[in-house]
Design a protein around this motif. Sequence first.
Motif, mmCIF file in Angstrom:
data_model
loop_
_atom_site.group_PDB
_atom_site.id
_atom_site.type_symbol
_atom_site.label_atom_id
_atom_site.label_comp_id
_atom_site.label_asym_id
_atom_site.label_seq_id
_atom_site.Cartn_x
_atom_site.Cartn_y
_atom_site.Cartn_z
ATOM 1 N N LEU A 116 0.803 -1.224 0.000
ATOM 2 C CA LEU A 116 0.000 0.000 0.000
ATOM 3 C C LEU A 116 0.836 1.275 0.000
ATOM 4 C CD1 LEU A 116 -2.621 -1.153 2.667
ATOM 5 C CD2 LEU A 116 -3.005 -0.959 0.189
ATOM 6 N N GLU A 117 2.156 1.143 0.178
ATOM 7 C CA GLU A 117 3.016 2.329 0.274
ATOM 8 C C GLU A 117 2.989 3.151 -1.016
ATOM 9 O OE1 GLU A 117 4.397 -0.652 3.206
ATOM 10 O OE2 GLU A 117 3.942 -0.728 1.058
ATOM 11 N N THR A 118 3.200 4.438 -0.868
ATOM 12 C CA THR A 118 3.286 5.324 -2.035
ATOM 13 C C THR A 118 4.643 5.181 -2.713
ATOM 14 O OG1 THR A 118 1.822 6.912 -0.941
ATOM 15 C CG2 THR A 118 3.065 7.702 -2.842
ATOM 16 N N GLU A 119 5.690 5.058 -1.902
ATOM 17 C CA GLU A 119 7.045 4.943 -2.418
ATOM 18 C C GLU A 119 7.618 3.563 -2.102
ATOM 19 O OE1 GLU A 119 8.522 7.191 -4.312
ATOM 20 O OE2 GLU A 119 6.726 8.465 -4.153
ATOM 21 N N PRO A 120 8.440 3.015 -2.999
ATOM 22 C CA PRO A 120 9.017 1.687 -2.770
ATOM 23 C C PRO A 120 10.127 1.714 -1.733
ATOM 24 C CG PRO A 120 9.899 2.619 -4.784
ATOM 25 C CD PRO A 120 8.840 3.570 -4.311
ATOM 26 N N ASN A 121 10.444 0.542 -1.217
ATOM 27 C CA ASN A 121 11.508 0.365 -0.237
ATOM 28 C C ASN A 121 12.850 0.302 -0.966
ATOM 29 O OD1 ASN A 121 13.123 -0.480 1.962
ATOM 30 N ND2 ASN A 121 12.630 -2.636 1.552
ATOM 31 N N GLU A 122 13.657 1.321 -0.804
ATOM 32 C CA GLU A 122 14.923 1.422 -1.528
ATOM 33 C C GLU A 122 15.862 0.269 -1.188
ATOM 34 O OE1 GLU A 122 18.118 2.242 -3.775
ATOM 35 O OE2 GLU A 122 16.096 3.050 -4.007
ATOM 36 N N GLU A 123 15.864 -0.172 0.041
ATOM 37 C CA GLU A 123 16.764 -1.256 0.428
ATOM 38 C C GLU A 123 16.415 -2.549 -0.313
ATOM 39 O OE1 GLU A 123 18.814 -2.884 4.589
ATOM 40 O OE2 GLU A 123 17.195 -1.406 4.654
ATOM 41 N N GLY A 124 15.128 -2.768 -0.534
ATOM 42 C CA GLY A 124 14.709 -3.939 -1.298
ATOM 43 C C GLY A 124 15.112 -3.844 -2.750
ATOM 44 N N LEU A 125 14.907 -2.688 -3.341
ATOM 45 C CA LEU A 125 15.316 -2.479 -4.726
ATOM 46 C C LEU A 125 16.817 -2.667 -4.899
ATOM 47 C CD1 LEU A 125 13.143 0.667 -5.554
ATOM 48 C CD2 LEU A 125 12.880 -1.600 -6.577
ATOM 49 N N ALA A 126 17.572 -2.152 -3.932
ATOM 50 C CA ALA A 126 19.035 -2.232 -4.012
ATOM 51 C C ALA A 126 19.521 -3.675 -3.933
ATOM 52 C CB ALA A 126 19.663 -1.404 -2.890
ATOM 53 N N PHE A 127 18.818 -4.515 -3.175
ATOM 54 C CA PHE A 127 19.209 -5.927 -3.094
ATOM 55 C C PHE A 127 19.152 -6.580 -4.472
ATOM 56 C CE2 PHE A 127 17.578 -10.343 -2.868
ATOM 57 C CZ PHE A 127 18.757 -10.956 -2.464
ATOM 58 N N TYR A 128 18.056 -6.382 -5.190
ATOM 59 C CA TYR A 128 17.938 -7.009 -6.508
ATOM 60 C C TYR A 128 18.892 -6.373 -7.514
ATOM 61 C CZ TYR A 128 13.966 -9.381 -4.461
ATOM 62 O OH TYR A 128 13.179 -10.154 -3.637
ATOM 63 N N ASP A 129 19.218 -5.101 -7.341
ATOM 64 C CA ASP A 129 20.269 -4.488 -8.161
ATOM 65 C C ASP A 129 21.564 -5.286 -8.034
ATOM 66 O OD1 ASP A 129 19.539 -2.197 -9.685
ATOM 67 O OD2 ASP A 129 19.257 -1.051 -7.847
ATOM 68 N N LYS A 130 21.899 -5.646 -6.815
ATOM 69 C CA LYS A 130 23.145 -6.382 -6.579
ATOM 70 C C LYS A 130 23.081 -7.783 -7.181
ATOM 71 C CE LYS A 130 23.002 -5.542 -2.094
ATOM 72 N NZ LYS A 130 23.377 -5.517 -0.652
ATOM 73 N N VAL A 131 21.924 -8.415 -7.076
ATOM 74 C CA VAL A 131 21.768 -9.751 -7.662
ATOM 75 C C VAL A 131 21.920 -9.686 -9.180
ATOM 76 C CG1 VAL A 131 20.127 -11.637 -8.083
ATOM 77 C CG2 VAL A 131 20.333 -10.656 -5.784
ATOM 78 N N PHE A 132 21.260 -8.723 -9.815
ATOM 79 C CA PHE A 132 21.338 -8.606 -11.275
ATOM 80 C C PHE A 132 22.742 -8.210 -11.729
ATOM 81 C CE2 PHE A 132 16.607 -7.365 -10.910
ATOM 82 C CZ PHE A 132 16.237 -8.686 -10.870
ATOM 83 N N ASP A 133 23.404 -7.376 -10.945
ATOM 84 C CA ASP A 133 24.778 -7.000 -11.287
ATOM 85 C C ASP A 133 25.707 -8.207 -11.202
ATOM 86 O OD1 ASP A 133 23.969 -4.413 -11.684
ATOM 87 O OD2 ASP A 133 24.695 -3.653 -9.753
ATOM 88 N N GLU A 134 25.473 -9.060 -10.222
ATOM 89 C CA GLU A 134 26.281 -10.270 -10.077
ATOM 90 C C GLU A 134 26.046 -11.214 -11.262
ATOM 91 O OE1 GLU A 134 29.323 -12.011 -7.790
ATOM 92 O OE2 GLU A 134 28.335 -10.053 -7.626
#
Length: 489
Positions: A116-134
Amino acid sequence: MKELQTGFPKGFLWGGATAANQIEGAYNEGGKGMSTSDYAAYKDPYATGKVDNFTFNVTSKELKEYQENEANYLFPKRWGIDFYHRYKEDIALFAEMGFKTFRISISWARIFPTGLETEPNEEGLAFYDKVFDECAKYGIEPLVTMSHYELPITLTEKYNGWASRELIPLFEKYARVLFNRYQSKVKYWITFNEMNMNLNSLYTGAGILEDLIDPEKKLEVTYQASHHQFLASALAVKAAKEIMPDAQIGCMINQIESYALTTKPEDQLQALKSNQLNMFYPDVQARGEYPSYMARYFSDNDINIVMEEEDAAILAEGTVDFVAISYYMSHVTEAREDAAKLAGSFDSPIKNEYLELSQWDWPIDPIGLRISLMKLYDRYELPLFVCENGLGAKDELTEDGRIHDDYRIDYIKKHVEQMKEAIKDGVDLMGYTTWGCIDLISCGTSQMSKRYGFIYVDQDDEGNGSLARYRKDSFEWYKEVIASNGENL
């Protein structure tokens, strides 16, 4: 005329498949919210003498009990195999096998903790950034499922999940966040995992607490929830095309190929109807409209789907680029009193006398995969992707740290051979990702001892173990399969 293809095409996407709720763990880290899968309590599948003691469904009373007395229960999907902290080690192992693609899902509750949040959780987004970068470091293309059996639990509590149309804009918002964030990192997407599994578990597939709906209207609620997911998927596809025109967006079903028990015309007709109910889901998502055969099915079963004026246009505009399937077994069907109830179910009570059974009593039918691929391609003329296939078995770790899983090699070999035959038959097949390429928590029973992977994880059903990773014999075998593009089996 299309030229004969005698082997796997160049650029074929070999790899493995997982789901966030079965591997990540760290359920209370990185700002993640609680999801439906976090409340799938472990039940010993051998306690009742029945191997498949499913933990699929959760009632409102069970949910309340789990929330108030969490210490009394085990929730294995909360700990997974600790991929959240070990993703670099695991992806390096996938790269060692030569993976071209890695199927992973994103936890909605890690991006929007309650949905329901208006803005996403940056820490969650950053985790998948690291996975995709790997993954990118090793040249591995991510294949990302946006919704794989885990809904933010708040959306279940507030709206009873996908029973409500309110979830459609929430999912579209979630999808747009993913596409904007990862447009340069992810090319291949699947909107919903095995949407037809709504017919087996409304809680797992749609986040619905069944005891809060009229039992006489369960089938109607199932198809209404599916309709809402169709719309959400179509809107996500449309958004993807706006944000990243080169991306490929697919739908996915659990492919359940039904054979007639006999040549009796009534049995043949029932098999056709059972297969139609299975194809219904990609029919809507690939063709952009409801198939005509569902009009009678809805009428015969007193099902009334509420549709808004704009729904037809949304479905027509949001058709997918490819059709993905999971394939584990075929079914046998006959004209009997409970035939309609069994149609679309995960496992048929009628066993095929010509097929061997796995340790979990699942029929092993590689030719059924070829049949399925041929039928699907004839029907849609869209690229296909086998994104789940594998053998669940009890593996034994020897004293020298080895796992001799010839049975798994034999199973996958026979299915790869049939995929190759399907390609020769003219099927456009994009890729193959074996299910549970690394041992993970079982979807249906929440156990660890039902293992699928090429990589053994030292953990038992209660979560005890070192979590050390060991290469199984199948690890080296699959490595050679990929290196030879499916020629050396």
